[in-house]
Design a protein around this motif. Sequence first.
Motif, PDB file in Angstrom:
ATOM      1  N   ILE A  55     -30.114-141.623 -72.375  1.00  0.00           N
ATOM      2  CA  ILE A  55     -30.698-140.354 -72.800  1.00  0.00           C
ATOM      3  C   ILE A  55     -29.961-139.213 -72.122  1.00  0.00           C
ATOM      4  O   ILE A  55     -29.725-139.243 -70.911  1.00  0.00           O
ATOM      5  CB  ILE A  55     -32.204-140.283 -72.440  1.00  0.00           C
ATOM      6  CG1 ILE A  55     -32.981-141.405 -73.152  1.00  0.00           C
ATOM      7  CG2 ILE A  55     -32.787-138.909 -72.803  1.00  0.00           C
ATOM      8  CD1 ILE A  55     -34.484-141.436 -72.829  1.00  0.00           C
ATOM      9  N   GLY A  56     -29.577-138.214 -72.924  1.00  0.00           N
ATOM     10  CA  GLY A  56     -28.942-137.017 -72.374  1.00  0.00           C
ATOM     11  C   GLY A  56     -29.803-135.811 -72.669  1.00  0.00           C
ATOM     12  O   GLY A  56     -30.205-135.604 -73.820  1.00  0.00           O
ATOM     13  N   VAL A  57     -30.107-135.023 -71.647  1.00  0.00           N
ATOM     14  CA  VAL A  57     -31.009-133.895 -71.834  1.00  0.00           C
ATOM     15  C   VAL A  57     -30.671-132.792 -70.847  1.00  0.00           C
ATOM     16  O   VAL A  57     -30.227-133.050 -69.733  1.00  0.00           O
ATOM     17  CB  VAL A  57     -32.482-134.372 -71.721  1.00  0.00           C
ATOM     18  CG1 VAL A  57     -32.758-135.035 -70.377  1.00  0.00           C
ATOM     19  CG2 VAL A  57     -33.456-133.246 -71.973  1.00  0.00           C
ATOM     20  N   SER A  58     -30.875-131.559 -71.300  1.00  0.00           N
ATOM     21  CA  SER A  58     -30.541-130.416 -70.435  1.00  0.00           C
ATOM     22  C   SER A  58     -31.739-129.468 -70.373  1.00  0.00           C
ATOM     23  O   SER A  58     -32.847-129.916 -70.077  1.00  0.00           O
ATOM     24  CB  SER A  58     -29.281-129.749 -70.973  1.00  0.00           C
ATOM     25  OG  SER A  58     -28.813-128.778 -70.091  1.00  0.00           O
ATOM     26  N   ALA A  59     -31.533-128.206 -70.736  1.00  0.00           N
ATOM     27  CA  ALA A  59     -32.631-127.242 -70.649  1.00  0.00           C
ATOM     28  C   ALA A  59     -33.848-127.716 -71.450  1.00  0.00           C
ATOM     29  O   ALA A  59     -33.708-128.134 -72.592  1.00  0.00           O
ATOM     30  CB  ALA A  59     -32.160-125.888 -71.175  1.00  0.00           C
ATOM     31  N   GLY A  60     -35.004-127.657 -70.849  1.00  0.00           N
ATOM     32  CA  GLY A  60     -36.236-128.104 -71.511  1.00  0.00           C
ATOM     33  C   GLY A  60     -36.520-129.573 -71.308  1.00  0.00           C
ATOM     34  O   GLY A  60     -37.408-130.145 -71.946  1.00  0.00           O
TER      35      GLY A  60
END
Lengths: 276, 199
Positions: free
Chosen positions: B7-12
């Motif tokens: 899983i790749g995730v940034s802002a939020g």
Amino acid sequence: MKPEDMQEFEINQLLEAIYFRYGYDFRDYSKASLERRVLHRVQQSDLGSISEMLPRIMHDTEFFELFLRDMSVTVTEMFRDPKVFKKLRKEVFTQLKTYSRVNIWHAGCATGEEVYSMAIMLKEEGLLDRTRIYATDYNNHSLDIAEKGIYPAEKMKGYTESYITAGGKASFADYYLAKFGSAKMVESLKEHITFANHNLMKDQPFAEMHLIVCRNVLIYFNPKLQDRVLTLFKDSLISRGFLLLGDKETLDFSQVKPSFETFSKEERIFRRMMYV
Amino acid sequence: MFEAIVIGVSAGGLKALTAILPVLPSDFPLAVIVVQHRHRDSDNFLDRYLDDLSSVRVKEAEPGEVILPSYVYIAPAGYHLLIERDKTLSLSIDPPVNFSIPSIDVLFESAAACYKNHLIGLILTGANSDGSQGLKLVKDYGGYAIVQAPETAEVDVMPKAAIDLVDVDKVIPLQELGVFLAQEKFSSNVEMSRRVLNE
């Protein structure tokens, strides 16, 4: 077979070739990071595959130098993780002060930022005059930069903040001369540092070290090579000598674990037990 | 069958991960490996918080650690997280990629090379395009690509970039993502099985 399925074979073949041709043994490196760097070089050099790079590695020593440089690029900075330096200063240096001569080994010093950070702290604690720092790396290009001690001036602002957080007592600007956009570390720090080529993959221990610093080097090695290096450190330290690792590194899976006690878990400082 | 989800995730990301991970059952048969962009000096609040909320075990990824099912491994702040071919985790302080360390591309590329068609890649909310290249590689190796529906993302730049670049298998609203991954414990998901058999 798809091209991506050949990659593992190609990498292994390349590492065997490098070992055969140049004696540098990358076979016990963590492969994932290494593969990324190799592919980056393949791309930068407009080559189609790792196999296409193989002949250049074998026959073009200048190209190999370039490759070697790629392999040792790490991001280093002064007073990285200031709280670690603070701990060293407050608790480890107190112990070092009980010795009349102090030897410190920075293994895998790269471009030297941490070495100068250490020298600055030693100076402020009145320890530098009796200390010899051995700063080693296998990469001569990095060592050249370290030895010159010239860094981009724009980085000094961030370093100054870290210096203060690390418990710096004077003004950080006293330790470098700023000129034409670069900052040159002062001679009074340098004269206590010996820069030397040393390859953790194959070279011998240093004797009688009071403190060994090796941060974020072991993360690039597989467990077998980690054990080799940690044994090297164990054999290089005096009884009750200190070992500082990177903040995600541990002795937990190593055979040298029984030879060390944990001095500070959070800061990853370990201490050599009496001849275990 | 599928063995792992990256899983790749940034802002939020906190909200998005909170909507997904707690939905996974304690015997979830896959390993989950996460890169959440965050400041280098961040502590391990995120791992602990998500662990408290979830039935699966959430922890910070440690170098050399063997990857196990029902575990969620989160990249430590300030390090790239990679997967070795022997299914262990490794860390690096190589230069930032897409201005990011940890970088989603770095995790996804190494995961793809390791798990090949047994991998699911998932891109969530974020303000840059890190992860698109990695997700493409997940597909190139025969893996399965999922992207959070951009209209359900706090910041839609990252999901949109992934959809633009990659021939994704599924675009799913945030509220349904956890259930989708958890369904039939995923390993018996018919659509997935057929896909893998066809490879």
